[in-house]
Motif scaffolding. Structure first.
Motif: not given
Length: 322
Positions: A148-154, A109-114, A172-173, A177-185
């Motif tokens: 927490n029901g979020r798709a994605g990997l760390l 499956t090519d996920l590159s667009e999403e 979209t997620e 996530l990046l905005e929250r991390a930036e707010h955290a410094g």
């Protein structure tokens, strides 16, 4: 592809001890099914079986003659594998994987667009990101779901990787996530930040240090743990094994320091009247350049070279940013 990146010495130091987020356009492929592991083991230079479930690996897909086609990071979840590459590698990877993977055993499956990705740079980055987003904390070279029901990997970086963590998931997620991390410094990085992290780590980049005629051993794949010599056969394995056990490559990836802060007008390296190599990715600092270069194997570490009229000295990899 861009080769020169202006960056300051304090910014370089922060890549080691700080907390930086660096999004990058990527290609993302999912390979899953009962035969996914077996199929990918027969394609990639690295071993996906030995690290086991929830592991992060780096390797390459080769031509039958052993030349690098693409160099994915692979995030494993049991019989599901997510392959991450730079965006320019999408077409080559798609063509190769579609041609060789049997859909009944290893569905592609090519996920590159999403999906998108961001690299976490600096020793404090993974912990700060995880706390800001209430995600599990991955270990070194390990992969966790965001929860927490979020798709994605760390993923936690390996001991040698140019990053301390890797975030991968739906675009979209990712934005949230990046905005929250930036707010955290956490700081926001860019292309220059990523190039600097890779130069300091001595890590090659497809399209810069890696071209269509590059063998894995020419760009430190042995040192980076990206080649297995015990897992069995894969495409191009015969050439790679022959170089390792019976011969050597004629050029290798080296770190270099160039006198002067101006961009390079001449990237070819010379030793006397002989060709000695080529400078690829270069970081433009306040009074000198740090760069990765592909250099003739026989050039010794203490012998100065020339790039045009500028003196060039070899430096150890990984590079000390001071």
């Amino acid at each position: 592809m861009q080769l020169d990146y202006p960056i300051s010495t304090p910014q370089l130091r922060s890549l080691r001890s700080g907390a930086t987020l660096a999004p990058e356009p990527v290609a993302v492929f999912r390979v899953e099914g009962p035969g996914a592991l077996t199929c990918l083991q027969g394609l990639l230079t690295c071993d996906l079986a030995a690290p086991g479930d929830a592991s992060l690996s780096y390797g390459a897909l080769l031509t039958p003659k052993g030349m690098i086609v693409v160099d994915p990071w692979v995030l494993r979840e049991a019989d599901r594998f997510t392959l991450l590459l730079g965006a320019p590698a999408r077409e080559a990877a798609a063509q190769l994987l579609k041609r060789v993977l049997p859909p009944r055993l290893a569905r592609l499956t090519d996920l590159s667009e999403e999906w998108g990705a961001a690299w976490l740079l600096g020793s404090a980055a993974v912990d700060r990101f995880a706390r800001a987003n209430a995600t599990p904390l991955p270990g070194v070279g390990r992969v966790v779901n965001l929860g927490n029901g979020r798709a994605g990997l760390l993923a936690g970086g390996t001991t040698l990787s140019p990053f301390s963590g890797l975030l991968l998931g739906p675009a979209t997620e990712l934005t949230t996530l990046l905005e929250r991390a930036e707010h955290a410094g956490m700081a926001r990085g860019n292309g220059a930040t990523l190039a600097a992290a890779r130069v300091l780590a001595g890590w090659p980049t497809l399209g810069r240090e890696i071209d269509e005629r590059t063998l894995p051993q020419e760009v430190r794949f042995d040192e980076l743990g990206a080649v297995s010599y015990v897992k069995g056969c894969y495409t191009g394995q015969e050439t790679v094994a022959r170089v390792h056990f019976r011969g050597h490559v004629n050029r290798t990836l080296r770190g270099v320091k160039v006198a002067g802060a101006l961009p390079l007008s001449q990237r070819s390296l010379t030793l006397g009247d002989k060709d000695a190599g080529t400078i690829r990715t270069a970081l433009l600092l306040e009074d000198h350049l740090l760069a990765l270069a592909v250099v003739r194997r026989e050039v010794e570490a203490d012998v100065p070279l020339l790039a045009g009229d500028r003196e060039v000295n070899l430096v150890h990899l990984p590079v000390d940013p001071v």
